[in-house]
Write a protein that holds these residues in place. Structure first.
Motif, PDB file in Angstrom:
ATOM      1  N   MET A   1       0.849  -1.165   0.000  1.00 50.25           N
ATOM      2  CA  MET A   1       0.000   0.000   0.000  1.00 50.25           C
ATOM      3  C   MET A   1       0.900   1.236   0.000  1.00 50.25           C
ATOM      4  N   GLN A   2       0.501   2.225  -0.754  1.00 46.80           N
ATOM      5  CA  GLN A   2       1.355   3.387  -0.918  1.00 46.80           C
ATOM      6  C   GLN A   2       0.531   4.660  -0.743  1.00 46.80           C
ATOM      7  N   VAL A   3       1.115   5.614  -0.014  1.00 42.49           N
ATOM      8  CA  VAL A   3       0.467   6.899   0.198  1.00 42.49           C
ATOM      9  C   VAL A   3       1.482   7.983  -0.124  1.00 42.49           C
ATOM     10  N   LEU A   4       1.071   8.947  -0.903  1.00 46.81           N
ATOM     11  CA  LEU A   4       1.966  10.039  -1.261  1.00 46.81           C
ATOM     12  C   LEU A   4       1.907  11.140  -0.208  1.00 46.81           C
ATOM     13  N   VAL A   5       3.082  11.680   0.130  1.00 46.79           N
ATOM     14  CA  VAL A   5       3.162  12.795   1.069  1.00 46.79           C
ATOM     15  C   VAL A   5       3.343  14.053   0.236  1.00 46.79           C
ATOM     16  N   ARG A   6       2.404  14.949   0.347  1.00 46.41           N
ATOM     17  CA  ARG A   6       2.457  16.183  -0.442  1.00 46.41           C
ATOM     18  C   ARG A   6       2.789  17.363   0.464  1.00 46.41           C
ATOM     19  N   ASP A   7       3.669  18.189   0.025  1.00 45.70           N
ATOM     20  CA  ASP A   7       4.054  19.418   0.744  1.00 45.70           C
ATOM     21  C   ASP A   7       4.493  19.118   2.177  1.00 45.70           C
ATOM     22  N   ASN A   8       5.203  18.015   2.388  1.00 45.84           N
ATOM     23  CA  ASN A   8       5.684  17.612   3.721  1.00 45.84           C
ATOM     24  C   ASN A   8       4.556  17.517   4.752  1.00 45.84           C
ATOM     25  N   ASN A   9       3.356  17.215   4.297  1.00 43.82           N
ATOM     26  CA  ASN A   9       2.205  17.112   5.194  1.00 43.82           C
ATOM     27  C   ASN A   9       2.051  15.645   5.617  1.00 43.82           C
ATOM     28  N   VAL A  10       2.845  15.252   6.612  1.00 46.46           N
ATOM     29  CA  VAL A  10       2.870  13.863   7.061  1.00 46.46           C
ATOM     30  C   VAL A  10       1.579  13.510   7.786  1.00 46.46           C
ATOM     31  N   GLU A  11       1.001  14.448   8.535  1.00 44.81           N
ATOM     32  CA  GLU A  11      -0.226  14.171   9.282  1.00 44.81           C
ATOM     33  C   GLU A  11      -1.357  13.768   8.338  1.00 44.81           C
ATOM     34  N   GLN A  12      -1.491  14.488   7.233  1.00 46.95           N
ATOM     35  CA  GLN A  12      -2.547  14.164   6.279  1.00 46.95           C
ATOM     36  C   GLN A  12      -2.280  12.805   5.635  1.00 46.95           C
ATOM     37  N   ALA A  13      -1.017  12.522   5.324  1.00 45.94           N
ATOM     38  CA  ALA A  13      -0.678  11.232   4.724  1.00 45.94           C
ATOM     39  C   ALA A  13      -0.986  10.094   5.697  1.00 45.94           C
ATOM     40  N   LEU A  14      -0.740  10.298   6.985  1.00 43.04           N
ATOM     41  CA  LEU A  14      -1.060   9.278   7.986  1.00 43.04           C
ATOM     42  C   LEU A  14      -2.554   9.036   8.065  1.00 43.04           C
ATOM     43  N   ARG A  15      -3.347  10.112   8.015  1.00 40.09           N
ATOM     44  CA  ARG A  15      -4.799   9.966   8.043  1.00 40.09           C
ATOM     45  C   ARG A  15      -5.279   9.154   6.845  1.00 40.09           C
ATOM     46  N   VAL A  16      -4.725   9.455   5.670  1.00 39.04           N
ATOM     47  CA  VAL A  16      -5.107   8.734   4.455  1.00 39.04           C
ATOM     48  C   VAL A  16      -4.716   7.261   4.567  1.00 39.04           C
ATOM     49  N   LEU A  17      -3.504   7.000   5.094  1.00 44.26           N
ATOM     50  CA  LEU A  17      -3.047   5.622   5.253  1.00 44.26           C
ATOM     51  C   LEU A  17      -3.939   4.853   6.219  1.00 44.26           C
ATOM     52  N   LYS A  18      -4.277   5.473   7.353  1.00 40.61           N
ATOM     53  CA  LYS A  18      -5.136   4.807   8.327  1.00 40.61           C
ATOM     54  C   LYS A  18      -6.502   4.495   7.728  1.00 40.61           C
ATOM     55  N   LYS A  19      -7.030   5.425   6.929  1.00 42.72           N
ATOM     56  CA  LYS A  19      -8.339   5.204   6.305  1.00 42.72           C
ATOM     57  C   LYS A  19      -8.268   4.037   5.324  1.00 42.72           C
ATOM     58  N   LYS A  20      -7.166   3.959   4.542  1.00 40.35           N
ATOM     59  CA  LYS A  20      -7.014   2.862   3.597  1.00 40.35           C
ATOM     60  C   LYS A  20      -6.885   1.530   4.329  1.00 40.35           C
ATOM     61  N   LEU A  21      -6.094   1.508   5.413  1.00 41.81           N
ATOM     62  CA  LEU A  21      -5.925   0.278   6.186  1.00 41.81           C
ATOM     63  C   LEU A  21      -7.246  -0.152   6.815  1.00 41.81           C
ATOM     64  N   GLN A  22      -8.029   0.807   7.282  1.00 46.34           N
ATOM     65  CA  GLN A  22      -9.326   0.511   7.876  1.00 46.34           C
ATOM     66  C   GLN A  22     -10.250  -0.126   6.841  1.00 46.34           C
ATOM     67  N   ARG A  23     -10.257   0.439   5.634  1.00 46.20           N
ATOM     68  CA  ARG A  23     -11.105  -0.082   4.573  1.00 46.20           C
ATOM     69  C   ARG A  23     -10.720  -1.507   4.178  1.00 46.20           C
ATOM     70  N   GLU A  24      -9.427  -1.783   4.188  1.00 47.69           N
ATOM     71  CA  GLU A  24      -8.945  -3.109   3.811  1.00 47.69           C
ATOM     72  C   GLU A  24      -9.149  -4.140   4.911  1.00 47.69           C
ATOM     73  N   GLY A  25      -9.432  -3.700   6.134  1.00 50.10           N
ATOM     74  CA  GLY A  25      -9.664  -4.631   7.224  1.00 50.10           C
ATOM     75  C   GLY A  25      -8.387  -5.095   7.903  1.00 50.10           C
ATOM     76  N   ILE A  26      -7.309  -4.353   7.732  1.00 50.31           N
ATOM     77  CA  ILE A  26      -6.020  -4.735   8.309  1.00 50.31           C
ATOM     78  C   ILE A  26      -6.075  -4.678   9.829  1.00 50.31           C
ATOM     79  N   PHE A  27      -6.682  -3.638  10.383  1.00 50.85           N
ATOM     80  CA  PHE A  27      -6.740  -3.485  11.839  1.00 50.85           C
ATOM     81  C   PHE A  27      -7.544  -4.625  12.468  1.00 50.85           C
ATOM     82  N   ARG A  28      -8.645  -5.001  11.827  1.00 53.54           N
ATOM     83  CA  ARG A  28      -9.469  -6.094  12.343  1.00 53.54           C
ATOM     84  C   ARG A  28      -8.683  -7.403  12.333  1.00 53.54           C
ATOM     85  N   GLU A  29      -7.927  -7.628  11.251  1.00 51.94           N
ATOM     86  CA  GLU A  29      -7.136  -8.854  11.152  1.00 51.94           C
ATOM     87  C   GLU A  29      -6.020  -8.872  12.188  1.00 51.94           C
TER      88      GLU A  29
END
Length: 92
Positions: A1-29
């Protein structure tokens, strides 16, 4: 899984990554794999999940066909605070 960091905005990239992981069911697994699950318990859980998915799909289909009424939409607040009244100076 890959998330792009734009304008050194790591917080936003983390939010996007967490949302993607949540959708995929990684946390539940991950939560399920913390402890050993007996094969019989696994079959029981997977069967219950399949039944739940089937019932949900049947309910959605019945709602689309108009056989049962759709649930009422929840009115959600915008989360914004009401505008504060303008400051009135007390010069007299």
């Amino acid at each position: 899984m890959q998330v792009l960091v734009r304008d050194n905005n790591v917080e936003q990239a983390l939010r996007v990554l967490k949302k993607k992981l949540q959708r995929e069911g990684i946390f539940r697994e991950m939560k399920q794999r913390r402890a050993y699950e007996k094969p019989s318990e696994r079959k029981t859980r997977e069967h219950a999940e399949a039944v739940r998915r089937t019932k949900k799909a049947a309910r959605k289909l019945a709602q689309r066909e108009g056989l049962i009424p759709a649930p009422k939409k929840k009115v959600r607040e915008t989360g914004r605070r009401p505008a504060a009244p303008a400051a009135v100076s007390a010069e007299a």
